[in-house]
Design a protein around this motif. Sequence first.
Motif, PDB file in Angstrom:
ATOM      1  N   THR A 322       0.858  -1.185   0.000  1.00 29.60           N
ATOM      2  CA  THR A 322       0.000   0.000   0.000  1.00 29.60           C
ATOM      3  C   THR A 322       0.892   1.233   0.000  1.00 29.60           C
ATOM      4  O   THR A 322       1.834   1.316   0.796  1.00 29.60           O
ATOM      5  CB  THR A 322      -0.910   0.044   1.247  1.00 29.60           C
ATOM      6  OG1 THR A 322      -1.640  -1.182   1.347  1.00 29.60           O
ATOM      7  CG2 THR A 322      -1.901   1.193   1.158  1.00 29.60           C
ATOM      8  N   ILE A 323       0.599   2.194  -0.892  1.00 27.42           N
ATOM      9  CA  ILE A 323       1.401   3.417  -0.990  1.00 27.42           C
ATOM     10  C   ILE A 323       0.477   4.625  -1.017  1.00 27.42           C
ATOM     11  O   ILE A 323      -0.417   4.723  -1.868  1.00 27.42           O
ATOM     12  CB  ILE A 323       2.264   3.438  -2.268  1.00 27.42           C
ATOM     13  CG1 ILE A 323       3.116   2.177  -2.383  1.00 27.42           C
ATOM     14  CG2 ILE A 323       3.141   4.689  -2.295  1.00 27.42           C
ATOM     15  CD1 ILE A 323       2.916   1.435  -3.675  1.00 27.42           C
ATOM     16  N   PHE A 324       0.665   5.525  -0.056  1.00 20.31           N
ATOM     17  CA  PHE A 324      -0.020   6.813  -0.056  1.00 20.31           C
ATOM     18  C   PHE A 324       1.033   7.882  -0.360  1.00 20.31           C
ATOM     19  O   PHE A 324       2.091   7.903   0.278  1.00 20.31           O
ATOM     20  CB  PHE A 324      -0.639   7.108   1.309  1.00 20.31           C
ATOM     21  CG  PHE A 324      -1.758   6.182   1.701  1.00 20.31           C
ATOM     22  CD1 PHE A 324      -3.074   6.471   1.350  1.00 20.31           C
ATOM     23  CD2 PHE A 324      -1.508   5.025   2.428  1.00 20.31           C
ATOM     24  CE1 PHE A 324      -4.112   5.630   1.725  1.00 20.31           C
ATOM     25  CE2 PHE A 324      -2.537   4.177   2.804  1.00 20.31           C
ATOM     26  CZ  PHE A 324      -3.852   4.481   2.445  1.00 20.31           C
ATOM     27  N   ALA A 325       0.742   8.763  -1.321  1.00 19.45           N
ATOM     28  CA  ALA A 325       1.724   9.799  -1.683  1.00 19.45           C
ATOM     29  C   ALA A 325       1.080  11.173  -1.651  1.00 19.45           C
ATOM     30  O   ALA A 325      -0.002  11.379  -2.221  1.00 19.45           O
ATOM     31  CB  ALA A 325       2.300   9.527  -3.060  1.00 19.45           C
ATOM     32  N   ASN A 326       1.746  12.110  -1.002  1.00 17.90           N
ATOM     33  CA  ASN A 326       1.257  13.483  -0.943  1.00 17.90           C
ATOM     34  C   ASN A 326       2.427  14.457  -1.030  1.00 17.90           C
ATOM     35  O   ASN A 326       3.359  14.382  -0.238  1.00 17.90           O
ATOM     36  CB  ASN A 326       0.474  13.735   0.350  1.00 17.90           C
ATOM     37  CG  ASN A 326      -0.240  15.076   0.314  1.00 17.90           C
ATOM     38  OD1 ASN A 326      -1.311  15.204  -0.263  1.00 17.90           O
ATOM     39  ND2 ASN A 326       0.363  16.087   0.921  1.00 17.90           N
ATOM     40  N   GLU A 342       9.596  12.851 -10.327  1.00 17.69           N
ATOM     41  CA  GLU A 342       9.285  11.997 -11.480  1.00 17.69           C
ATOM     42  C   GLU A 342       9.658  10.536 -11.243  1.00 17.69           C
ATOM     43  O   GLU A 342       8.876   9.627 -11.555  1.00 17.69           O
ATOM     44  CB  GLU A 342       9.995  12.537 -12.722  1.00 17.69           C
ATOM     45  CG  GLU A 342       9.433  13.882 -13.191  1.00 17.69           C
ATOM     46  CD  GLU A 342      10.140  14.421 -14.414  1.00 17.69           C
ATOM     47  OE1 GLU A 342      11.157  13.801 -14.847  1.00 17.69           O
ATOM     48  OE2 GLU A 342       9.704  15.457 -14.948  1.00 17.69           O
ATOM     49  N   ASP A 343      10.836  10.310 -10.688  1.00 21.82           N
ATOM     50  CA  ASP A 343      11.266   8.925 -10.471  1.00 21.82           C
ATOM     51  C   ASP A 343      10.406   8.214  -9.429  1.00 21.82           C
ATOM     52  O   ASP A 343      10.107   7.018  -9.572  1.00 21.82           O
ATOM     53  CB  ASP A 343      12.740   8.887 -10.057  1.00 21.82           C
ATOM     54  CG  ASP A 343      13.682   9.136 -11.224  1.00 21.82           C
ATOM     55  OD1 ASP A 343      13.185   9.462 -12.316  1.00 21.82           O
ATOM     56  OD2 ASP A 343      14.912   9.005 -11.059  1.00 21.82           O
ATOM     57  N   LEU A 344      10.001   8.930  -8.388  1.00 27.42           N
ATOM     58  CA  LEU A 344       9.174   8.301  -7.363  1.00 27.42           C
ATOM     59  C   LEU A 344       7.749   8.065  -7.860  1.00 27.42           C
ATOM     60  O   LEU A 344       7.140   7.040  -7.546  1.00 27.42           O
ATOM     61  CB  LEU A 344       9.175   9.136  -6.081  1.00 27.42           C
ATOM     62  CG  LEU A 344      10.525   9.220  -5.359  1.00 27.42           C
ATOM     63  CD1 LEU A 344      10.402  10.041  -4.082  1.00 27.42           C
ATOM     64  CD2 LEU A 344      11.082   7.841  -5.049  1.00 27.42           C
ATOM     65  N   VAL A 345       7.213   8.991  -8.660  1.00 23.35           N
ATOM     66  CA  VAL A 345       5.899   8.772  -9.261  1.00 23.35           C
ATOM     67  C   VAL A 345       5.946   7.551 -10.174  1.00 23.35           C
ATOM     68  O   VAL A 345       5.041   6.700 -10.158  1.00 23.35           O
ATOM     69  CB  VAL A 345       5.431  10.023 -10.047  1.00 23.35           C
ATOM     70  CG1 VAL A 345       4.238   9.682 -10.942  1.00 23.35           C
ATOM     71  CG2 VAL A 345       5.058  11.148  -9.090  1.00 23.35           C
ATOM     72  N   ASN A 346       7.011   7.433 -10.959  1.00 22.66           N
ATOM     73  CA  ASN A 346       7.154   6.267 -11.837  1.00 22.66           C
ATOM     74  C   ASN A 346       7.299   4.975 -11.033  1.00 22.66           C
ATOM     75  O   ASN A 346       6.768   3.928 -11.426  1.00 22.66           O
ATOM     76  CB  ASN A 346       8.359   6.449 -12.759  1.00 22.66           C
ATOM     77  CG  ASN A 346       8.033   7.322 -13.966  1.00 22.66           C
ATOM     78  OD1 ASN A 346       7.010   7.127 -14.620  1.00 22.66           O
ATOM     79  ND2 ASN A 346       8.894   8.279 -14.262  1.00 22.66           N
ATOM     80  N   ALA A 347       7.992   5.047  -9.904  1.00 25.18           N
ATOM     81  CA  ALA A 347       8.143   3.865  -9.050  1.00 25.18           C
ATOM     82  C   ALA A 347       6.793   3.427  -8.502  1.00 25.18           C
ATOM     83  O   ALA A 347       6.482   2.229  -8.458  1.00 25.18           O
ATOM     84  CB  ALA A 347       9.112   4.167  -7.897  1.00 25.18           C
ATOM     85  N   ILE A 348       5.974   4.392  -8.103  1.00 28.34           N
ATOM     86  CA  ILE A 348       4.631   4.067  -7.599  1.00 28.34           C
ATOM     87  C   ILE A 348       3.777   3.477  -8.720  1.00 28.34           C
ATOM     88  O   ILE A 348       3.083   2.475  -8.541  1.00 28.34           O
ATOM     89  CB  ILE A 348       3.950   5.322  -7.011  1.00 28.34           C
ATOM     90  CG1 ILE A 348       4.729   5.857  -5.818  1.00 28.34           C
ATOM     91  CG2 ILE A 348       2.511   5.003  -6.590  1.00 28.34           C
ATOM     92  CD1 ILE A 348       4.281   7.236  -5.346  1.00 28.34           C
ATOM     93  N   ALA A 349       3.844   4.109  -9.902  1.00 23.79           N
ATOM     94  CA  ALA A 349       3.045   3.656 -11.039  1.00 23.79           C
ATOM     95  C   ALA A 349       3.391   2.220 -11.445  1.00 23.79           C
ATOM     96  O   ALA A 349       2.526   1.472 -11.913  1.00 23.79           O
ATOM     97  CB  ALA A 349       3.245   4.601 -12.221  1.00 23.79           C
ATOM     98  N   SER A 355      -2.164   2.054  -4.754  1.00 23.67           N
ATOM     99  CA  SER A 355      -1.544   3.386  -4.698  1.00 23.67           C
ATOM    100  C   SER A 355      -2.592   4.480  -4.680  1.00 23.67           C
ATOM    101  O   SER A 355      -3.525   4.477  -5.493  1.00 23.67           O
ATOM    102  CB  SER A 355      -0.611   3.581  -5.896  1.00 23.67           C
ATOM    103  OG  SER A 355      -1.289   3.316  -7.117  1.00 23.67           O
ATOM    104  N   LEU A 356      -2.443   5.413  -3.752  1.00 19.64           N
ATOM    105  CA  LEU A 356      -3.344   6.547  -3.644  1.00 19.64           C
ATOM    106  C   LEU A 356      -2.528   7.828  -3.712  1.00 19.64           C
ATOM    107  O   LEU A 356      -1.652   8.058  -2.874  1.00 19.64           O
ATOM    108  CB  LEU A 356      -4.152   6.486  -2.344  1.00 19.64           C
ATOM    109  CG  LEU A 356      -5.326   7.464  -2.241  1.00 19.64           C
ATOM    110  CD1 LEU A 356      -6.417   6.902  -1.335  1.00 19.64           C
ATOM    111  CD2 LEU A 356      -4.901   8.841  -1.709  1.00 19.64           C
ATOM    112  N   ILE A 357      -2.793   8.647  -4.711  1.00 13.50           N
ATOM    113  CA  ILE A 357      -2.105   9.919  -4.904  1.00 13.50           C
ATOM    114  C   ILE A 357      -2.983  11.026  -4.346  1.00 13.50           C
ATOM    115  O   ILE A 357      -4.144  11.177  -4.748  1.00 13.50           O
ATOM    116  CB  ILE A 357      -1.811  10.174  -6.401  1.00 13.50           C
ATOM    117  CG1 ILE A 357      -1.050   8.990  -7.006  1.00 13.50           C
ATOM    118  CG2 ILE A 357      -1.050  11.478  -6.586  1.00 13.50           C
ATOM    119  CD1 ILE A 357       0.295   8.734  -6.389  1.00 13.50           C
TER     120      ILE A 357
END
Length: 405
Positions: A322-326, A342-349, A355-357
């Motif tokens: 589970t990943i929450f990103a803010n 960008e790299d962390l967004v790509n890692a989550i994707a 994943s919850l953005i």
Amino acid sequence: MSGNFNTIDDFDLEDKTVLVRIDVNSPVDPGTGIILDDTRLKLHANTIRELAKKGARVVILAHQSRPGKNDFTTLSQHADALSDILNMRVKYVDSLFSTSAKQAIKDLKDHEILLLENVRFFSEESLSRSPEEQANTMLVKELSPLIDYFVNDAFAAAHRSQASLVGFTVNTPSAAGRVMEKELTVIQDALDNVQHPCVFLLGGMKPDDSIDVMENVLSNGTADSILTTGIVANIVLWAAGVDIGQVNRDFIASRGYEDMVDKSKDLLERFGDKIKYPIDIAIDGDGERVDIDSGEIPNESIFDIGVKTIDFYANEIRNAKTIFANGPAGVFEDPKFAMGTEDLVNAIANSNGFSLIGGGHIAAATAGLGCEDLMSHVSSGGGACISMLAGKKLAAVEALKKSKD
């Protein structure tokens, strides 16, 4: 969660006048004043279309920016944009409760749609007060006799207790719109059914909110690991005894966040290595990105997390269920310092976890990278979403619940 409040499904809308509050606050070109992004308009189109198709006379309240800002303007072009998106005419009146506005509401026929003026042109809208107090504002008193139902679809503003968001719920049968319903259901379900390991990626420029989230999700056992970036990371680095340079300490103090350092020290003492902070950072060296270990930070502004930290955080994300990103990782608007975000967004994707953005700038970065469809959920409301993650009640949602009772 929808059992706690009414939804559109709970009312017979045919031949009824429905006032719906949406949030279509959109970026506007400073030179031309033209809307640059219609994402929020498209988001609320489903609710508006459904209300109209069910035979309602739809009256829309919305806002654009706030007084004093360059993009504080009328909603004329929002009506045109909505008309194009819906393939249905959206009438527009340049007032809220004038004689002409009230007559326009009375003249509506079933299935027709009317957009009223920017609700923040009404000065009382800026005041945060109880629903009972807001029910006595001119906006609510003038419009309430003309409507049968109130639908709140403005999740992005749900943390605010303003007249157009909570006032109508006191005396008018009220319900959540489809955007509000989905956001509340998805986010609450994610929090109630967390799969571990659970990682929270917290950054951006509002550390007080993020640190509230940190305390809440570590205290209740939701989070296994907190990955800090942005000004949040700089505060935690300072709290951990790292010399981040006077310029960065001064910046934190200038924004009124110095007290967050002591709070972060307390959290570090209580939760130890569950809170991660950068092992290297990036600064501007003569116009070029320079990555420096956190133990050697010069007296220069920090603009991003470093490449070692990106690799470290990306590995944590890959192993999470589970990943929450803010919040973005740095000044992602500058290509030199977009790498962390960008790299962390790509890692989550590319992760296999839920994943919850959390809306706001991190959602914009996600959209810019074309990663929206690779995320489990991208929230439309940064402030409202982070309030939920911090365990806080949303004023507009509480008003909907009370209305049902």
